[in-house]
Write a protein that holds these residues in place. Structure first.
Motif, PDB file in Angstrom:
ATOM      1  N   VAL A 212      12.779  -1.293  -6.564  1.00  0.00           N
ATOM      2  CA  VAL A 212      11.852  -2.211  -7.523  1.00  0.00           C
ATOM      3  C   VAL A 212      10.625  -2.760  -6.771  1.00  0.00           C
ATOM      4  O   VAL A 212       9.774  -2.868  -7.241  1.00  0.00           O
ATOM      5  N   GLY A 213      10.821  -3.404  -5.602  1.00  0.00           N
ATOM      6  CA  GLY A 213      10.010  -3.843  -4.705  1.00  0.00           C
ATOM      7  C   GLY A 213       8.731  -2.973  -4.793  1.00  0.00           C
ATOM      8  O   GLY A 213       7.579  -3.267  -4.492  1.00  0.00           O
ATOM      9  N   GLN A 214       8.928  -1.563  -4.473  1.00  0.00           N
ATOM     10  CA  GLN A 214       7.890  -0.563  -4.206  1.00  0.00           C
ATOM     11  C   GLN A 214       7.172  -0.515  -5.498  1.00  0.00           C
ATOM     12  O   GLN A 214       6.091  -0.219  -5.609  1.00  0.00           O
ATOM     13  N   ALA A 215       8.111  -0.609  -6.638  1.00  0.00           N
ATOM     14  CA  ALA A 215       7.501  -0.541  -7.962  1.00  0.00           C
ATOM     15  C   ALA A 215       6.515  -1.547  -8.265  1.00  0.00           C
ATOM     16  O   ALA A 215       5.316  -1.533  -8.677  1.00  0.00           O
ATOM     17  N   ILE A 216       6.946  -2.788  -7.803  1.00  0.00           N
ATOM     18  CA  ILE A 216       6.056  -4.079  -8.073  1.00  0.00           C
ATOM     19  C   ILE A 216       4.942  -3.924  -7.048  1.00  0.00           C
ATOM     20  O   ILE A 216       3.901  -4.228  -7.802  1.00  0.00           O
ATOM     21  N   TYR A 217       4.777  -3.391  -5.918  1.00  0.00           N
ATOM     22  CA  TYR A 217       3.661  -3.211  -4.923  1.00  0.00           C
ATOM     23  C   TYR A 217       2.733  -2.288  -5.861  1.00  0.00           C
ATOM     24  O   TYR A 217       1.444  -2.784  -5.767  1.00  0.00           O
ATOM     25  N   ARG A 218       3.398  -1.136  -6.369  1.00  0.00           N
ATOM     26  CA  ARG A 218       2.367  -0.190  -6.879  1.00  0.00           C
ATOM     27  C   ARG A 218       1.707  -0.903  -8.070  1.00  0.00           C
ATOM     28  O   ARG A 218       0.559  -0.423  -8.559  1.00  0.00           O
ATOM     29  N   LYS A 219       2.368  -1.813  -9.023  1.00  0.00           N
ATOM     30  CA  LYS A 219       1.623  -2.306 -10.118  1.00  0.00           C
ATOM     31  C   LYS A 219       0.452  -3.486  -9.862  1.00  0.00           C
ATOM     32  O   LYS A 219      -0.427  -3.413 -10.603  1.00  0.00           O
ATOM     33  N   VAL A 220       0.945  -3.916  -8.643  1.00  0.00           N
ATOM     34  CA  VAL A 220       0.109  -5.022  -8.678  1.00  0.00           C
ATOM     35  C   VAL A 220      -0.994  -4.953  -7.348  1.00  0.00           C
ATOM     36  O   VAL A 220      -1.654  -5.913  -6.969  1.00  0.00           O
ATOM     37  N   ARG A 221      -0.938  -3.894  -6.544  1.00  0.00           N
ATOM     38  CA  ARG A 221      -1.768  -3.788  -5.405  1.00  0.00           C
ATOM     39  C   ARG A 221      -3.099  -4.260  -5.466  1.00  0.00           C
ATOM     40  O   ARG A 221      -3.626  -4.586  -4.190  1.00  0.00           O
ATOM     41  N   TYR A 222      -3.569  -4.037  -6.382  1.00  0.00           N
ATOM     42  CA  TYR A 222      -5.131  -4.159  -6.554  1.00  0.00           C
ATOM     43  C   TYR A 222      -5.663  -5.493  -7.122  1.00  0.00           C
ATOM     44  O   TYR A 222      -6.615  -5.880  -7.135  1.00  0.00           O
ATOM     45  N   LEU A 223      -4.460  -5.976  -7.298  1.00  0.00           N
ATOM     46  CA  LEU A 223      -4.763  -7.792  -7.746  1.00  0.00           C
ATOM     47  C   LEU A 223      -4.602  -8.729  -6.682  1.00  0.00           C
ATOM     48  O   LEU A 223      -5.027  -9.724  -7.079  1.00  0.00           O
ATOM     49  N   PHE A 224      -3.782  -8.344  -5.837  1.00  0.00           N
ATOM     50  CA  PHE A 224      -3.343  -9.414  -4.724  1.00  0.00           C
ATOM     51  C   PHE A 224      -3.827  -8.834  -3.092  1.00  0.00           C
ATOM     52  O   PHE A 224      -2.936  -8.127  -2.791  1.00  0.00           O
TER      53      PHE A 224
END
Length: 230
Positions: A195-207
């Motif tokens: 799940v952590g990896q999925a969160i990273y892929r979803k938001v990586r360009y925003l933070f």
């Protein structure tokens, strides 16, 4: 060495909802390090630690329904934060219809408003549910996914729920090894990593990461002393 500049953005995060983000919840001696908002901890590490935790970050309560989350809205809505990790709706299957849950989720999103970033974890896989419950959770996840089109601050981590739903089956087919041994409900560390990896892929360009490579004068804005460099 190569100079770095800190990310100047304020990204204070809070966690709201049920046991998936309840940091006080522990499972077993070997499967508790990533319980609660551990998946967000892992994502934060992968992102380069752009998030700092609110002093009141833990607004998750094991077993909470959306009705109970709304009942304590005065508390969590007063927390000073910029980002909210949200997990809500899974526990509603016992007492609410899908339509009632969707109404409550809409109210929760309205209370949060349009400024704070919301990172929503969909209803996760379970092994004990019947077809009616599957239908409820799918309806909830569909609603939240569609809300991204009208709520620009909402991000649904759809990859977090990597499951197969067989139309002829009465239950989710969960990831192999995703649940704590002996539990039909709570996920283990391996699932939290996923799940952590999925969160990273979803938001990586925003933070942007807390520390970033200096490539131009603009990247050093706000730096006044050498002590702020790494």
């Amino acid at each position: 060495g190569i100079p770095f500049a800190p990310n100047q953005a304020r990204n204070i995060i809070m966690f709201l909802g049920d046991s998936m983000v309840d940091r006080n919840f522990t499972q077993t001696a070997t499967e508790n390090s990533l319980n609660g908002y551990g998946s967000f901890n892992h994502a934060n590490m992968l992102l380069g630690r752009p998030w700092t935790y609110s002093t009141s970050a833990n607004q998750g309560v094991i077993g909470d329904t959306t009705t109970q989350i709304l009942a304590r809205s005065a508390t969590w809505n007063a927390v000073d934060c910029d980002v909210i990790g949200l997990s809500a709706g899974t526990n509603d299957y016992l007492t609410l219809t899908a339509a009632e849950t969707i109404t409550n989720l809409g109210l929760i999103l309205d209370l949060i408003g349009k400024v704070k970033r919301i990172i929503y974890l969909p209803c996760p896989p379970r092994t004990f549910v019947d077809a009616a419950t599957v239908a409820k959770w799918l309806a909830i996840n569909k609603y939240m996914t569609e809300q991204q089109a009208v709520r620009a601050n909402l991000l649904v981590v759809d990859e977090a729920i990597d499951v197969v739903v067989d139309a002829t089956s009465t239950q989710f087919a969960p990831l192999a090894g995703s649940l704590v041994a002996g539990s039909a409900v709570h996920t283990n560390n391996a699932f939290a990593f996923k799940v952590g990896q999925a969160i990273y892929r979803k938001v990586r360009y925003l933070f942007p990461p807390r520390n970033r490579l200096i490539r131009s004068a603009a990247d050093v804005a706000g730096i006044t002393t050498g002590s702020k460099q790494m």
